[in-house]
Every structure is written in structure tokens, then in C-alpha cells.
Design an enzyme around this catalytic site. Sequence first.
Site, PDB file in Angstrom:
ATOM      1  N   THR A  15     -35.339 -17.712  59.181  1.00 30.48           N
ATOM      2  CA  THR A  15     -34.344 -18.490  58.457  1.00 30.48           C
ATOM      3  C   THR A  15     -35.102 -18.689  57.080  1.00 30.48           C
ATOM      4  OG1 THR A  15     -33.079 -19.405  60.040  1.00 30.48           O
ATOM      5  CG2 THR A  15     -32.822 -20.318  57.953  1.00 30.48           C
TER       6      THR A  15
ATOM      7  N   GLY B 237     -34.511 -21.690  63.967  1.00 36.44           N
ATOM      8  CA  GLY B 237     -33.542 -21.215  64.881  1.00 36.44           C
ATOM      9  C   GLY B 237     -32.902 -22.361  65.547  1.00 36.44           C
TER      10      GLY B 237
END
Length: 525
Positions: free
Chosen positions: A348, A431
Site C-alpha cells: 500500500t 495490509g
Amino acid sequence: MRDFHLPGRSATFATNGMCATSHPLAAKAAIDILQQGGNAMDAAIAGAVLLGICEPQMTGIGGDCFVLFTKPGEDQIHALNGSGRAPKAADAAALRAQGHATIPLNSAHAVTIPGAMDAFCQLSDDHGRLGLDTLLAPAIHYADQGIPVAPRVAHDWPTAGKMLQGHGLRHFMPSGTPPKPGEMFRAPGQAEVLRRIAKDGRAAFYEGEIAEDMLATLNAMGGAHRAEDFAAQRCDYTTPVSGAYKGANLVEHPPNGQGATAILLLNILKHFDIAAMDPFGAERVHIEAEATKLAYDARNRFIADPAHTTRLDHMLAPETAAKLAALIDPNKAMAAAKPLSEAVHRDTIYITVVDRDRMAVSLIYSIFHGFGSGIASEKFGILLQNRGAGFTLEEGHPNELAGGKRPMHTIIPGMLTEAGRVTTPFGVMGGSYQSTGHARFVSNLRDFGLGPQAAIDAPRAFADPTGLKLERGYGTDVAQALADKGHEVITDPDAIGGAQAIQIHASGVLEGGSDPRKDGCALGY
């Protein structure tokens, strides 16, 4: 104050504006936008899109985003859901009939419609100043000219690159081997996509040749996607959820993100005297690990598409946290929560920007697993997320895959307020770790008085279905004490997550922190 004899990173201080993110070129681009007269939303969009070129294994225009933000001179926090939906023809029963227990990670079935670009266009129109042509210029430049691969990106590439397939290999690993630090990465196809969006807006991405390129690739791999699925993609403004912890209020994006899990986790931790514990000792790790198992079990049961999340009030109720806290044995580890259908991932990007008018933006943007589905469109090289793997195939579950539905998301932006004033936009990548990471960051600030940089630097632990992951920042004595309580202690070779934060002091000074686990920095002016 940190010990200057030891390796470390000082906080960054400024007054006019600041960005904290995971790559220095993106932070610089965001500050450049502020200095050109753009606001925090302009800067966050410009930096985020560039991060898709800087960190292509983490994010890109084939992914999703969630955003929390304030308007200039206001403290009300707004939320925007930029996550995509499953194609209308998606069918969990059909996948079960094919023998699947979970959605295959690198299949077209895992690809949901990319939502981030629609969100960026909407946010630019509604809340920006400069226009998409200016905001996308830095990413277009670097996609065309190339960008030197940063050390953390090069570290991730060999593992994440195993997901690449077909056109994904051609666009993201054309030599057949992962790039080394300092080698150049180029994405000319994406540069052309961004040029067209800069000229014609969202329709350039969701209709016409670019959408057709994505569709042709997905349909050739058995995907149920249709042109109308792309054309219908729309982001939504939503109402944040929040919870108090020791004088601060944690504000999170509502479902389908997992932000409520962080609030539940802190509600559980309120029942323990965390501040009296050694901040880096086994007792605190144990209590947080047990609270994580309980909070994530609730997440796995309840968080889903907003139209299918019916137990949010129960999840956030003080009584729920009290009952869960009573299940924690201070001396003995419990079994981990049943795993969600998602596989372990930590991929991310996060960016936060505050401008001179104290508009604050907290933005997280992802393609889910490393290099997403590994599927890239043939002509333009748009790497498609596998966010559909966040669905379950369990029949009747609120998060069961269905056409037009959004999956449970792990990515969550955060903000803290105190006495009604926004004090800290922040985010934690990694995550599933993100909810635990939010709670840990808030606890570091409120229980132990750490500043944003020290709170980010502090060692991390995470209880997931594989065991209790422990960073090497903890001593062997801590690991042994946790093992003695029954934890399956895992020393992961990779660091856990990454965080960015900006603290807005009452004096008007901005204090930024950026995770040394990533390549980025906090930059102000």
C-alpha cells in the site's frame, strides 16, 4: 528527544505546509504543488499518482483509494470512498462450483473495477484549485523519463514480481529480472493514459480506448467484466466513524474499510493499564496481540460492502469491547482469529498533506497484493488490482462476492482530533496490520507521550493467523517471555508496515514523521 549518538530520524518541522509519504520524489512533488498555489488536496493527488510510478509494486491507477479530509478553516472531517466494485456478472456460486474455496489471487476473478482515478477526478473537481493537467504533470514526467528504483522498492520487487504474468511481465519486468536500486523504471503507456485524463477527465479512463484495453485483457483471461461496469464506477462521499481514547478521538473511514476494527481495538485496550506497562515489553505486546485477535475476528464477521454491513453499531459499542476484554488472559495466549479469505500482504502507499490554511488530507491508495493481480493491460500497461480477493466465497456471509458489490478493504486512512480540533492526519501501511498499526500509533502517542516520529519508529508486533510476528527491535528476552505465554513467535525478515503522520500543533507549527521502514520522508516549507 532522541539519542543523537544512535541511528535515527528527526521529526520535520515547518509552518506553511507539509507532506509525509513513502517516497521523497512524491513528497517533493506535493510540496511543489503547494508552492504553485495548490491546496492540500491538489498536493495529495499529485503525490499519490506519482507514487504509482515510484512504487509500482504497491499502487497504481488500476487500484483503489480511501480519503479523509478537512476543508480550509474547518475541523469537520469528510470521507470519500474510492473503492471499486465487482463486475455485475460476478458470481460466487459459479466459483464454488469450479472447486474454489477462495478467489484465486492472480485471476481475472479477483479484479474489481479500479476506483482511485474516479476518486482523484472527483476530489480535484470538488476540492482542488489547480486542475488535473497540473496535478498529473509530475507523474507524466517520471513515467516518460523514468525514475530510479529506490532501495525498499528494489527489496520488494523480487517477491512481489512473482505475481506478474503476461503483459504484466512485459511492462513491469521487461528484462526478466527485478531491478536493482538505482536502475531506471519507465511506464510510457501509463504516461499516455495520464495525458488523456489530464485533457479529458475521468471519461478518458473509464470509457473508450483505455477501458477497452483493460477489458480485452480481462475478458481474454475469463473475466466477467463489461464496458458498463467501467462506465458505471463512481466514488461516494461517506460519514466517518470515530472513537475516543485518552483525550483523543480516532476518526476512521467507515466500511467497506476495516477502520472500525482499530476503534474496537482501542476500546478493548481501554480496559488495561497500558500506560503502566513497559512500552517495548512483553506485557504490552501480549495484551495488544490478544486484543487484535478478538477485534479481527469481529472484523472478519461484520465488515463488508456498506449496504451489507449491519452490525457496525454492535462492533463499536462499549459493551462489546468490555465483553471481549474480559476474555483476555494476561498470562496465556488464545488461538488466532479465523483467517479471512485474503492472503498475507503488506502492499500500500499512504500520503498525508497539510497546507497553510490547515486543510488536511489523509489518503491511502493500493492495488492490494504486490503488483496486484499481476495482470496488466496490453497496450497501456495498467496494472490491475486483485482487491476482489478481499471477498469471501462463504455462502450467505455479508462479505460474499456478488455483482456490483465492494469487498472488505484493509486500507484505511486515519485522523486524530482533540477537543474538536484536527491534530494528526496519519496512516499505517501493511495490509491487515493497518488496524493494529493505527491502535499502536495512537497508544504510543497517548499512553507514552511519544511524538509522531518516535511513535512511528517504535518496534512493532502483529498477531495474525500464522503466529505473532515480532520485529527485531524487540529483545530476545521479550520474544522468550511471549513464547512462555504460548505465542508462536515469528521473527519476520521483513519489517511490519510503514507509517506517515503530520501533527498540527496549536501554535501553528507542523511536525511530520515518516517511517524509516520505507524510502520516504516528511517534507515541509
